[in-house]
Design a protein around this motif. Sequence first.
Motif, PDB file in Angstrom:
ATOM      1  N   GLU A   1       5.298  -1.108   4.768  1.00 30.39           N
ATOM      2  CA  GLU A   1       4.305  -0.162   5.027  1.00 30.39           C
ATOM      3  C   GLU A   1       4.032   0.526   6.502  1.00 30.39           C
ATOM      4  O   GLU A   1       3.714   1.580   6.714  1.00 30.39           O
ATOM      5  N   THR A   2       5.493   0.741   7.091  1.00 29.84           N
ATOM      6  CA  THR A   2       4.718   0.034   8.785  1.00 29.84           C
ATOM      7  C   THR A   2       6.232   1.169   9.194  1.00 29.84           C
ATOM      8  O   THR A   2       6.314   1.619  10.715  1.00 29.84           O
TER       9      THR A   2
ATOM     10  N   PHE B   1       3.603  -2.175  17.400  1.00 30.76           N
ATOM     11  CA  PHE B   1       3.101  -1.054  17.030  1.00 30.76           C
ATOM     12  C   PHE B   1       2.207   0.284  18.070  1.00 30.76           C
ATOM     13  O   PHE B   1       0.971   0.457  17.894  1.00 30.76           O
TER      14      PHE B   1
ATOM     15  N   LYS C   1       7.401  -5.541   2.466  1.00 30.54           N
ATOM     16  CA  LYS C   1       5.978  -4.795   2.967  1.00 30.54           C
ATOM     17  C   LYS C   1       6.285  -4.456   3.742  1.00 30.54           C
ATOM     18  O   LYS C   1       5.690  -2.736   3.816  1.00 30.54           O
ATOM     19  N   GLN C   2       5.936  -4.741   5.309  1.00 30.31           N
ATOM     20  CA  GLN C   2       6.168  -4.622   6.531  1.00 30.31           C
ATOM     21  C   GLN C   2       7.027  -3.767   6.730  1.00 30.31           C
ATOM     22  O   GLN C   2       6.738  -2.286   7.158  1.00 30.31           O
TER      23      GLN C   2
ATOM     24  N   ARG D   1       8.479   1.544  17.326  1.00 32.05           N
ATOM     25  CA  ARG D   1       7.043   1.800  17.457  1.00 32.05           C
ATOM     26  C   ARG D   1       6.743   1.153  19.000  1.00 32.05           C
ATOM     27  O   ARG D   1       5.741   1.469  19.340  1.00 32.05           O
TER      28      ARG D   1
ATOM     29  N   LEU E   1       1.991 -10.165  12.142  1.00 34.95           N
ATOM     30  CA  LEU E   1       2.541 -11.056  12.041  1.00 34.95           C
ATOM     31  C   LEU E   1       4.113 -11.206  11.677  1.00 34.95           C
ATOM     32  O   LEU E   1       4.016 -10.088  10.402  1.00 34.95           O
ATOM     33  N   PRO E   2       5.062 -11.294  12.097  1.00 37.06           N
ATOM     34  CA  PRO E   2       6.687 -11.563  11.806  1.00 37.06           C
ATOM     35  C   PRO E   2       5.933 -12.217  10.570  1.00 37.06           C
ATOM     36  O   PRO E   2       5.318 -13.645  10.721  1.00 37.06           O
ATOM     37  N   ALA E   3       6.746 -12.565   9.562  1.00 37.51           N
ATOM     38  CA  ALA E   3       6.966 -12.823   8.091  1.00 37.51           C
ATOM     39  C   ALA E   3       7.123 -13.554   7.923  1.00 37.51           C
ATOM     40  O   ALA E   3       6.469 -15.011   7.542  1.00 37.51           O
TER      41      ALA E   3
ATOM     42  N   GLY F   1      -0.706   0.864   8.968  1.00 28.93           N
ATOM     43  CA  GLY F   1      -0.666   0.741   7.975  1.00 28.93           C
ATOM     44  C   GLY F   1      -1.011   0.655   6.688  1.00 28.93           C
ATOM     45  O   GLY F   1      -1.164   1.305   5.250  1.00 28.93           O
TER      46      GLY F   1
ATOM     47  N   ASN G   1      12.295  -2.336  18.094  1.00 30.75           N
ATOM     48  CA  ASN G   1      11.083  -1.664  17.359  1.00 30.75           C
ATOM     49  C   ASN G   1      10.932  -0.253  17.278  1.00 30.75           C
ATOM     50  O   ASN G   1      10.854  -0.137  18.632  1.00 30.75           O
TER      51      ASN G   1
ATOM     52  N   ARG H   1       7.491 -10.349   1.953  1.00 31.13           N
ATOM     53  CA  ARG H   1       6.582  -9.759   3.407  1.00 31.13           C
ATOM     54  C   ARG H   1       7.399  -8.489   4.413  1.00 31.13           C
ATOM     55  O   ARG H   1       6.657  -7.513   4.663  1.00 31.13           O
ATOM     56  N   ARG H   2       8.304  -8.610   4.189  1.00 33.50           N
ATOM     57  CA  ARG H   2       9.590  -8.147   5.668  1.00 33.50           C
ATOM     58  C   ARG H   2       9.296  -6.429   4.695  1.00 33.50           C
ATOM     59  O   ARG H   2       9.518  -5.973   4.482  1.00 33.50           O
TER      60      ARG H   2
ATOM     61  N   ASN I   1       0.614  -6.873   8.612  1.00 34.32           N
ATOM     62  CA  ASN I   1       2.023  -7.079   8.831  1.00 34.32           C
ATOM     63  C   ASN I   1       1.998  -7.156  10.635  1.00 34.32           C
ATOM     64  O   ASN I   1       3.061  -6.840  10.968  1.00 34.32           O
TER      65      ASN I   1
ATOM     66  N   SER J   1       0.635  -1.014  -0.231  1.00 33.45           N
ATOM     67  CA  SER J   1       0.284   0.188   0.148  1.00 33.45           C
ATOM     68  C   SER J   1       0.884   1.716  -0.244  1.00 33.45           C
ATOM     69  O   SER J   1       0.885   2.397   1.034  1.00 33.45           O
TER      70      SER J   1
ATOM     71  N   TYR K   1       4.585 -13.796  19.968  1.00 35.02           N
ATOM     72  CA  TYR K   1       4.181 -12.893  20.953  1.00 35.02           C
ATOM     73  C   TYR K   1       4.189 -13.026  22.938  1.00 35.02           C
ATOM     74  O   TYR K   1       3.214 -13.726  22.668  1.00 35.02           O
TER      75      TYR K   1
ATOM     76  N   GLU L   1       8.898  -0.777  10.119  1.00 36.82           N
ATOM     77  CA  GLU L   1       9.902  -1.133  10.701  1.00 36.82           C
ATOM     78  C   GLU L   1       9.112  -2.812  10.611  1.00 36.82           C
ATOM     79  O   GLU L   1       7.926  -3.003   9.295  1.00 36.82           O
ATOM     80  N   ILE L   2       9.978  -3.496  10.745  1.00 32.45           N
ATOM     81  CA  ILE L   2       9.496  -4.831  10.541  1.00 32.45           C
ATOM     82  C   ILE L   2       9.558  -6.054  11.650  1.00 32.45           C
ATOM     83  O   ILE L   2       9.757  -5.681  12.935  1.00 32.45           O
ATOM     84  N   ALA L   3       7.478  -6.550  11.848  1.00 32.00           N
ATOM     85  CA  ALA L   3       7.773  -7.268  12.429  1.00 32.00           C
ATOM     86  C   ALA L   3       8.023  -8.107  13.927  1.00 32.00           C
ATOM     87  O   ALA L   3       8.712  -8.965  13.103  1.00 32.00           O
TER      88      ALA L   3
END
Lengths: 196, 179
Positions: A177-178, B148, A173-174, B26, B107-109, B91, B24, A170-171, B105, A46, B136, A180-182
């Motif tokens: 979009e955000t 986040f 994309k993260q 955030r 979930l970790p990849a 986002g 991270n 996916r990383r 987003n 996005s 988590y 950072e990487i979850a």
Amino acid sequence: MADKKAPLPSDDAPLTTRKEDRIEQMGDQLPEPQGDALASKTVTISRPRAELYAFWRDFTNLPRFMENIVSVEPVGEGRTHWTVKAPAGKTVEWISAITEDRPDETIVWASEDGADVPNSGRIDFRDAPGGRGTWVSATILYDPPGGIIGKVIAKMFQREPGIQARRDLRRFKQLMETGEIATSARTRQAHEEEEV
Amino acid sequence: MRALTWHGKHDVRVETVDDPEIINPRDAIIRITSTAICGSDLHLYDGYIPTMKAGDILGHEFMGEVVETGPSSTLKKGQRVVVPFTIACGGCFHCNKHQYSACDNGLPADNQDIAQTIYGQPMSGLFGYSHMTGGYAGGQAEYVRVPFSDIRPDRHSRWGGGRQGAVPFGHLAHRLDGS
């Protein structure tokens, strides 16, 4: 009515959705194909096409979301020196050259002679419908497992290049979009160990 | 810190584990003041939920005080907050439509594969509810790392009125309120 016994037409589905990896069907989509195993994946992000292209075009950004890449350093004339993690704390290296570069649309690359793991690939950016941002498609061609290289590949692609391409996208994309990487790591040490 | 950890069917233990840290930008760290045991925790306790691992910290309904913030968090130290159990980025396409539980987003990849295979798309992360939902650490603990943490009430109802103290909302906060 069509004859039900007629042979099926050749698979003309997009590379990213086909069940089989038929490299010969890629035609001229890749420059001098290096290797003969194919991984391909698309993700919808996005964000605007130009922004994603610009981030990816700076290859030094790639290690931020491709977990097996140690570093990518420019060595001039559109060429980059790649260092990628290998088993037992070792690394493999190669030099890649951009062979086609259409701003905000496509980047195509291929490794030069002497690469530890010969590879080539392309990344395409297309506007997604319905204001959903951008479709990002990555297609990577590489030498299949075998011998010491097999071990390297297993590590590089977590044994299956499709999985690695999917997770790396996916990383990406993260990150886009955000910012950072979850991660579910609870401590910084656990987070670092996760990335090794 | 002390935390409730899962070790198998009908085997949960309060143990000493490493304190959570900011990872991270955030993120925020919350010192938990109230936490709940949900009926859904019984599914974990009874061993019905796959992808649990020994040592996982349980708890997805909790509230507390902000004690540490990452550089991009909009929370302030000392604020009292209620934390919903979905972990959503704010986002992506779904978050922009306030469909936080469908976040692309959260979930970790590496944890997205199972949900994507079962449901067709990954879902948001959840606190303390198996690795299928991100792995988590949950809030039946003294502290928790909240990713986040800048998603504000006007977009997510994530935080219940920081200035006057935590404001209960929904069934979750009702339990937390002790009423």
